[in-house]
Design an enzyme around this catalytic site. Structure first.
Site, mmCIF file in Angstrom:
data_model
loop_
_atom_site.group_PDB
_atom_site.id
_atom_site.type_symbol
_atom_site.label_atom_id
_atom_site.label_comp_id
_atom_site.label_asym_id
_atom_site.label_seq_id
_atom_site.Cartn_x
_atom_site.Cartn_y
_atom_site.Cartn_z
ATOM 1 N N SER A 142 10.252 44.167 41.794
ATOM 2 C CA SER A 142 10.885 45.487 41.707
ATOM 3 C C SER A 142 11.585 45.826 43.020
ATOM 4 C CB SER A 142 9.838 46.523 41.309
ATOM 5 O OG SER A 142 10.418 47.763 40.985
ATOM 6 N N ASP A 368 14.115 46.280 30.643
ATOM 7 C CA ASP A 368 13.485 46.921 31.795
ATOM 8 C C ASP A 368 13.890 48.393 31.868
ATOM 9 O OD1 ASP A 368 12.525 47.611 34.363
ATOM 10 O OD2 ASP A 368 12.822 45.559 35.074
ATOM 11 N N HIS A 396 8.439 45.646 32.787
ATOM 12 C CA HIS A 396 8.697 45.564 34.226
ATOM 13 C C HIS A 396 7.541 44.933 34.992
ATOM 14 C CE1 HIS A 396 10.855 46.784 37.848
ATOM 15 N NE2 HIS A 396 9.743 47.314 38.332
#
Length: 417
Positions: A142, A368, A396
């Site tokens: 991320s 996502d 995610h």
């Protein structure tokens, strides 16, 4: 001083390093960064390559051994792993309402040095301290993937290889473009949630109406508003937390009042005391030469469907957070200054990335909620030699959910897939 301890499955060593607050001004004061070295038992003295893990965020401390992190066991088969508490988080010198300067302007000036560029320069000092001249590998999840792309831009000589999961940022999009792409993804995630739990749509409306019509207090004493409750949609992008809201709603009411169980659960989920930097730096993390000017709040006006009380919010930071959250309230003026700042330096170097020679593999999650697929694919095409894996099998949090994600990326870098 280093301290080593053992727990089942892990041998851990604590590392602290003093680094400049401003890497452009080494004599302008220092902070401390903390990182935990983790190695498999019996391999403590092996000459293993290093793998630096960069956590999602911004503003979240690194994974701890024993957390639900499927990737760590896979990584320890081949690497000596370093879990970095990015500056301002965890056991690194903290940055919060108690530790930041009381003067909002001074606090804002300090926080300019807590973005990905500074995190990468901290990592380079750690690398030299722990690995000498040897490049190391990096795994970015991320926001950690955003940091990995900054690493490839600023210090590619320090990298042996890079693995990125759910974290290929746009090289050029500002905060407005990021949120303009994000709101439709949030709406789609909310509709997936109500498709699974159709009875919850009316229950959410009932909770929001109850909160907006009464003075309901959380255990900490602050009022819970309907809009703050709606921020629980943040977790719908994670398979590990997708059902959490439903479990809260199952016990929401006792008669006509909200239950203590519900209020305690909401309190734990909506507060920013554990990660105030997320609220302060989320929008600035997208800025390069522009101000965010509270992009999520402004762009929201383009999506009138979010006026519906049952439509939950996602990974957005709104200025009213700094009125309603006690951990953020003292930082309101600082946040306003950060939102107006137009002088954020570049985070990525397209020219360096176009000439990249570091092996890179990236997982792009097709659905996502947090990171835009099209932005990620544009960046994948702009980084020379990057191998991409596009999948809709994971949300995610695929890296923590299934060791296969890291396994496949390692195989991709090695040319085995």
């Amino acid at each position: 001083m280093t301290v080593t301890f053992r727990r089942p499955g892990f041998v851990c060593t604590d590392h602290f390093l003093e680094v400049p607050l401003d890497h452009g001004d080494p004599d302008g004061g220092t902070i401390e960064v903390y990182a935990r070295e983790v190695v498999a038992p019996g391999r403590e003295h092996d000459d293993l390559p290093w793998l630096l893990f960069l956590q999602g965020g911004p503003g979240h401390k690194a994974t701890r051994p024993g957390d639900a992190a499927a990737w760590l066991g896979r990584a320890l088969r081949d690497y000596r792993v370093l879990l970095l508490d990015q500056r301002g988080t965890g056991r690194s010198t903290p940055a919060n309402r108690r530790t930041l300067p009381a003067d909002p302007a001074e606090a804002a000036r300090r926080l300019r040095h807590f973005r990905a560029d500074s995190i990468v320069r901290d990592a380079e000092l750690l690398r030299r301290a722990l690995a000498g001249d040897r490049p190391w590998s990096v795994l970015g999840q991320s926001f950690g993937g955003f940091c990995a792309v900054t690493y490839l831009s600023l210090a590619p000589e320090g990298l042996r290889e890079a693995f990125i999961t759910g974290g290929l940022p746009s090289l050029t999009a500002g905060a407005d473009e990021v949120y303009r792409a994000a709101y439709p993804r949030v709406r789609a995630a909310v509709e997936r949630y109500y498709a699974r739990y159709p009875g919850d749509r009316e229950l959410v409306r009932r909770v929001v109406g109850h909160l907006d019509g009464r003075d309901v207090r959380l255990p900490g004493g602050e009022r819970l508003t309907g809009r703050r409750f709606r921020t629980l949609g943040h977790d719908l992008g994670s398979s590990a937390h997708f059902d959490d809201l439903h479990h809260l709603l199952e016990e929401a009411f006792e008669g006509e009042e909200l239950s203590d169980t519900f209020l305690h659960g909401v309190d734990a989920a909506v507060g920013y005391a554990r990660h105030p930097l997320y609220a302060l730096l989320h929008e600035p993390s997208y800025c390069q030469g522009t101000a965010s000017n509270w992009a999520a709040q402004r762009v929201l006006e383009e999506f009138p469907e979010f006026e519906e009380p049952a439509m939950l919010f996602g990974e957005m930071i709104y200025p009213w957070f700094f009125d309603e959250d006690p951990a953020l309230r003292p930082l309101k003026e600082c946040a306003e200054m950060l939102a107006r700042d137009e002088e954020w330096p570049p985070l990525y170097d397209p020219g360096v990335l176009a000439a990249n020679t570091v092996p890179v593999a990236a997982a792009v999650y097709h659905d996502d909620m947090y990171v835009d697929r099209e932005h990620s694919l544009e960046t994948a095409a702009a980084v020379r030699g990057l191998r991409r894996w596009i999948t809709n099998e994971y949300a995610h949090n695929g890296l923590t959910a299934d060791s296969y994600v890291l396994d496949r990326l390692i195989d991709m870098v090695r040319g085995e897939v």
